[in-house]
Design a protein around this motif. Sequence first.
Motif, short mmCIF file in Angstrom:
data_model
loop_
_atom_site.label_atom_id
_atom_site.label_comp_id
_atom_site.label_asym_id
_atom_site.label_seq_id
_atom_site.Cartn_x
_atom_site.Cartn_y
_atom_site.Cartn_z
N SER A 209 0.83 -1.21 0.00
CA SER A 209 0.00 0.00 0.00
C SER A 209 0.87 1.26 0.00
N LYS B 160 -9.30 4.91 -6.37
CA LYS B 160 -10.59 4.46 -5.84
C LYS B 160 -10.77 2.97 -6.09
N ALA C 1 -8.45 1.13 -3.69
CA ALA C 1 -8.92 1.24 -2.31
C ALA C 1 -10.14 0.35 -2.09
N ASN C 2 -11.07 0.36 -3.03
CA ASN C 2 -12.25 -0.51 -2.91
C ASN C 2 -11.84 -1.97 -2.87
N ARG D 231 -10.25 -2.74 0.43
CA ARG D 231 -11.22 -2.67 1.52
C ARG D 231 -12.16 -3.88 1.55
N ASN D 232 -12.66 -4.29 0.36
CA ASN D 232 -13.69 -5.33 0.38
C ASN D 232 -13.54 -6.42 -0.68
#
Length: 102
Positions: free
Chosen positions: A3, A31, A34-35, A38-39
């Motif tokens: 990251s 984005k 990151a998405n 995140r998931n």
Amino acid sequence: WSSATLKSYFASCLSGEVTEEEKNLSRTLMKYWANFARNGNPNGEGLAEWPSYNLDEEYLQINLNQKKARKLKEKKVDFWKKVMFDKTHNKRVENKKVNSEL
């Protein structure tokens, strides 16, 4: 990539002499990343759909504007299929000619 590496890479893209479109592209890719981090899914609100791997060979075409597309390498595959068919076909014809001469 870690990251920290990604953050550094995208931050350097935003600090140089780039167009507003390029800055928007960088933000959009951040984005997606990151998405995904995140998931496990890169898709999110306001983003073009990044399709999951499937037999329809869909992919996300990444450019200044993203869009879903299909069969990225279809033309190249068709070209090489034709080349290989022609090559093997010609070889078979040559072999038949040699065999008939024997």
